[in-house]
Design a protein around this motif. Structure first.
Motif, mmCIF file in Angstrom:
data_model
loop_
_atom_site.group_PDB
_atom_site.id
_atom_site.type_symbol
_atom_site.label_atom_id
_atom_site.label_comp_id
_atom_site.label_asym_id
_atom_site.label_seq_id
_atom_site.Cartn_x
_atom_site.Cartn_y
_atom_site.Cartn_z
ATOM 1 N N ASN A 292 0.884 -1.278 -0.014
ATOM 2 C CA ASN A 292 -0.010 0.223 0.080
ATOM 3 C C ASN A 292 0.812 1.312 -0.022
ATOM 4 O OD1 ASN A 292 -2.569 -1.097 -0.295
ATOM 5 N ND2 ASN A 292 -2.762 -1.211 1.982
ATOM 6 N N TYR A 293 2.121 1.081 -0.349
ATOM 7 C CA TYR A 293 3.052 2.278 -0.371
ATOM 8 C C TYR A 293 3.476 2.680 1.046
ATOM 9 C CZ TYR A 293 2.133 1.958 -5.458
ATOM 10 O OH TYR A 293 1.928 1.456 -6.755
ATOM 11 N N LYS A 294 4.857 3.432 1.004
ATOM 12 C CA LYS A 294 5.191 4.167 2.114
ATOM 13 C C LYS A 294 6.212 5.274 1.543
ATOM 14 C CE LYS A 294 9.408 1.022 1.548
ATOM 15 N NZ LYS A 294 9.948 0.115 2.187
ATOM 16 N N LEU A 295 6.358 6.135 2.412
ATOM 17 C CA LEU A 295 6.934 7.266 2.115
ATOM 18 C C LEU A 295 8.429 7.439 2.542
ATOM 19 C CD1 LEU A 295 6.464 10.379 0.857
ATOM 20 C CD2 LEU A 295 6.162 11.070 3.236
ATOM 21 N N MET A 296 9.177 7.701 1.647
ATOM 22 C CA MET A 296 10.785 7.563 1.902
ATOM 23 C C MET A 296 11.510 8.760 1.782
ATOM 24 S SD MET A 296 10.741 4.377 2.541
ATOM 25 C CE MET A 296 12.410 3.489 2.459
ATOM 26 N N THR A 297 12.492 9.082 2.129
ATOM 27 C CA THR A 297 13.473 10.343 1.971
ATOM 28 C C THR A 297 14.570 9.735 1.330
ATOM 29 O OG1 THR A 297 14.161 10.642 3.914
ATOM 30 C CG2 THR A 297 12.128 11.872 3.698
ATOM 31 N N ALA A 298 15.266 10.876 0.467
ATOM 32 C CA ALA A 298 16.463 10.766 -0.091
ATOM 33 C C ALA A 298 17.384 11.957 0.067
ATOM 34 C CB ALA A 298 16.564 10.051 -1.484
ATOM 35 N N GLU A 299 18.477 11.909 0.164
ATOM 36 C CA GLU A 299 19.261 13.018 0.403
ATOM 37 C C GLU A 299 20.015 13.365 -1.195
ATOM 38 O OE1 GLU A 299 19.666 15.015 3.173
ATOM 39 O OE2 GLU A 299 18.781 13.439 4.080
ATOM 40 N N ILE A 300 20.313 14.692 -1.461
ATOM 41 C CA ILE A 300 20.806 15.102 -2.764
ATOM 42 C C ILE A 300 22.015 14.039 -3.097
ATOM 43 C CG2 ILE A 300 21.666 16.967 -4.329
ATOM 44 C CD1 ILE A 300 18.656 17.261 -3.415
ATOM 45 N N GLY A 301 22.067 13.618 -4.421
ATOM 46 C CA GLY A 301 23.383 12.992 -4.515
ATOM 47 C C GLY A 301 23.340 11.204 -4.044
ATOM 48 N N HIS A 302 22.589 10.984 -3.084
ATOM 49 C CA HIS A 302 22.136 9.586 -2.793
ATOM 50 C C HIS A 302 20.883 9.027 -2.760
ATOM 51 C CE1 HIS A 302 26.074 10.163 -0.678
ATOM 52 N NE2 HIS A 302 25.727 11.472 -0.372
ATOM 53 N N THR A 303 20.637 8.719 -4.255
ATOM 54 C CA THR A 303 19.234 8.613 -4.559
ATOM 55 C C THR A 303 18.943 7.045 -4.807
ATOM 56 O OG1 THR A 303 19.583 8.825 -7.018
ATOM 57 C CG2 THR A 303 19.174 10.712 -5.629
ATOM 58 N N GLN A 304 19.938 6.147 -4.778
ATOM 59 C CA GLN A 304 19.745 4.780 -5.078
ATOM 60 C C GLN A 304 18.763 4.153 -3.765
ATOM 61 O OE1 GLN A 304 20.777 3.354 -7.792
ATOM 62 N NE2 GLN A 304 21.573 5.358 -8.182
#
Length: 680
Positions: A292-304
């Motif tokens: 049902n999906y979740k919300l994640m974050t990623a820092e600039i330059g670290h998108t894997q």
């Protein structure tokens, strides 16, 4: 009930045998796909004349319905103005006009009105005209807008200098109306579709300075389609590419339009993710180990994927659909127990609360928000009884302000009541149905009922407001919307259990809900009508074959009914991108399953309901010949005395007519047909 003229048009039979998996299928009407053949056009015109003849007795009723439908449209209607920097943008209609004006005012709502696009003027001399409205540059001095004059969804992009009011000489033809400005105010990105299959496959960059375009992305996999968008922060431009079950996103600094797009996270089968940003970091909605999906974050330059951090975890009972990122807040669109809800939190996912809603059945969604640094979010709210309203809510104080309620003349919400009921279908699943009826409606099994459904692509048929249905409800009808599997109303499982090898759940749910409504005395068993369009037209075709006794009449709009032949023809628009929806019939298991429900392949000698089938000659989603072939085959096999009609709009595509009043004429025809066979 009057007798119908029986001399319906009979197209010539030119039998073709289609062979796949050593399974020969005979098709007498395959030749109707010859769009340029005068015999085909002549046949469609004859069908239109026959439909007009059969419906002659209700001609005055049809006109009366049209005037009634039109009387509930505010002639000089306007949208709630949307603030963007110094300007307030708005669309509005003038009395008697089929098309809107797009305008803006500077400084305040009292500022002088500037007309950005005068659609009524531009539409003169065109039988079909669709404009997507203004896409304004970041400095608000230039505007792009897209126009389709045929209805096959090929648009031309034009540009206007808002300082001088002059249209620029640049124009980009035969593309999608998907336009994004870079922050230099002179470069745009847009998407282009394949001329035959209509798959959106290329992203171009275009410079208003050099008047040159260059290809920045080509999606080679023909099961994927691609598009371009920009975040509310205006920091990044994104290319999204998606198939039914898999996505991939690329991104670019919006200040550097000539840099190369970078892949955010490489595509992986059945990983669906979407990306936006809050300037300093990315926000990702992902279904990785999260149905049902979740919300994640990623820092600039670290998108894997390995670098993503969880902000809002997966919830088994809540389906996360979308996120809007503001400078200090996140606004999440979710569904729980089949209803939409809006959650507001800060950027850390703390201090969250839900916007409270009073009705038991409703539709709420995040509205048109164009400013990133704001405390206020706009949302839309409606129900089957309440017309759409636009609210602003202060995310800090929770104070709500009603900005506009869609005005519906000759309408009083207090005369009606809505219900939301769950029915247990054959496999034990509980399926929700939304209903609207007169306030004093007795549930004694005497009322006529119109039941509507769709159930494909994970698309939700929410309990939204339609001023049209009151022309039936006022005549004693109960209007029901069945939230069957194949949509996502109850979460991702709802979709997964109504596609590919579980597609029949969609049809069974609709039939079982109809049966349950009749048993619960919502309807007279002899006065049940069903309606659906496109993939909902496939639903109509399937239920007519399975339970023709259940429905007195059916309206099938632009129905997708020849499933195997279309899914085996890779030259037809949208075919290859849909294997994860219907199955790939090149595979024998999928072929056998599709063949067991495909409406055209399962027509058999039996008494069919009264049926009105509509289509458009230029339809790009469901080609006109599918409904045409199906109607002929139904008539040949029909053992009852019902009437089966085909109406082709010779000038429009999948969405029907383009003018707001012309669209009501289509509805008036459908309702007049239902009332005619109901014998009223």
């Amino acid at each position: 009930m009057h007798k119908f003229p029986h001399e319906y048009p009979k197209p010539e039979k030119k039998t073709v045998t289609l062979n796949k998996h050593e399974d020969p299928r005979k098709d007498d009407y395959f030749w109707l796909r010859e769009r340029e053949n005068p015999q085909v056009i002549d046949y469609l015109n004859k069908e239109n004349a026959y439909t007009a003849e059969v419906m002659k007795p209700v001609q005055s009723l049809e006109e009366k319905l049209f005037q009634e439908l039109k009387s509930r449209v505010k002639e000089d209607e306007s949208s709630a103005p949307v603030k963007d920097g110094d300007y307030y943008y708005q669309g509005r209609y003038e009395i008697g006009q089929q098309y809107p004006l797009f305008t803006r005012r500077k400084g305040s709502l009292q500022g002088a009105e500037e007309i950005l696009i005068n659609v009524p003027e531009l539409a003169k001399g065109h039988s079909f005209y669709q404009s997507t409205g203004p896409v304004v540059s970041p400095n608000q001095q230039l505007m792009a807008f897209s126009v389709d004059t045929v209805g096959r969804r090929f648009f031309t992009i034009y540009f206007k200098d808002l300082k001088t009011g002059k249209t620029l000489p640049d124009k980009i033809e035969n593309v999608r109306p998907n336009v994004v400005w870079a922050n230099d105010n002179e470069t745009i990105f847009y998407s282009e579709q394949h001329p035959e299959t209509l798959r959106s496959e290329k992203i171009y960059r275009y410079s208003l300075k050099t008047h040159k375009k260059d290809l920045v992305y080509y999606e080679k996999d023909d099961t994927f389609s691609t598009y371009v968008y920009k975040s509310l922060s205006e920091k990044y431009i994104y290319i999204g590419t998606q198939s039914t079950l898999t996505t991939e996103v690329m991104y670019l600094d919006a200040n550097k339009p000539y840099d190369t797009f970078k892949v955010f996270a490489p595509r992986e089968r059945e990983h669906e993710y979407s990306v936006t940003d809050g300037g300093d970091k990315f926000y990702i909605i992902s279904n990785k180990n999260a149905k049902n999906y979740k919300l994640m974050t990623a820092e600039i330059g670290h998108t894997q994927v390995k670098d993503w951090k969880e902000l809002i975890p997966h919830r088994a009972d809540t389906y996360l659909q979308d996120v809007t990122v503001f400078k200090n807040y996140l606004v999440l669109e979710e569904r729980k127990n089949g209803l939409t809800q809006i959650q507001i939190t800060d950027r850390q996912g703390q201090h969250s609360y839900y916007i409270p809603f009073a009705d038991e059945s409703y539709l709420a969604s995040v509205g048109d928000n164009r400013e990133y640094d704001t405390e206020s979010v706009r949302f839309d709210y409606e129900s089957m009884r309440r017309p759409p309203s636009v609210y602003d809510i202060n995310m800090k104080t929770h104070q709500q302000e009603l900005k506009k309620t869609h005005e519906v003349p000759n309408y009083d919400a207090n005369l009606y009541r809505t219900e939301r009921v769950f029915f247990t279908v054959r496999d034990g699943t509980q399926v929700p149905v939304s209903l609207i009826m007169k306030r004093d409606q007795k549930l004694d099994g005497t009322a006529p009922m119109l039941i509507y459904g769709y159930g494909s692509y994970g698309a939700n048929m929410d309990p939204w407001f339609s001023s049209d249905v009151f022309s039936l409800v006022d005549r004693g009808f109960i209007y029901a919307k069945a939230h069957i599997r194949g949509g996502s109303e109850m979460g991702r499982d709802w979709y997964d259990n109504g596609r590919t090898l579980k597609k029949k759940n969609t049809f069974y749910d609709f039939i079982d809900c109809t049966d349950a409504l009749v048993k619960a005395k919502y309807a007279d068993p002899k006065r049940v009508y069903a309606m659906g369009g496109s993939a909902g037209g496939l639903l109509m075709g399937a239920i007519m074959n399975m339970r023709p006794d259940l429905y007195h009449g059916i309206v099938a709009q632009v129905p997708f009914v020849d499933v195997i032949t279309t899914m085996l023809d890779e030259s037809i628009p949208l075919t290859t991108s849909e294997y994860d929806e219907w199955g790939n019939p090149n595979d024998k298991t999928a072929y056998d399953y599709i063949k067991s429900y495909s409406p055209y392949d399962n027509v058999k000698p039996q008494a069919y309901p009264n049926t009105l089938v509509t289509t458009g000659l230029h339809d790009s989603q469901v080609q006109y010949w599918e409904p045409a072939k199906w109607v002929s085959k139904l008539r040949e096999n029909n053992k009852g005395d019902s009437v089966i009609l085909l109406k082709t709009d010779m000038e429009s595509g999948h969405g029907g007519a383009s003018g707001r009043f012309d669209q009501l004429k289509d509805t008036a025809t459908e309702y007049a047909f239902i009332l005619m066979i109901d014998g009223k």
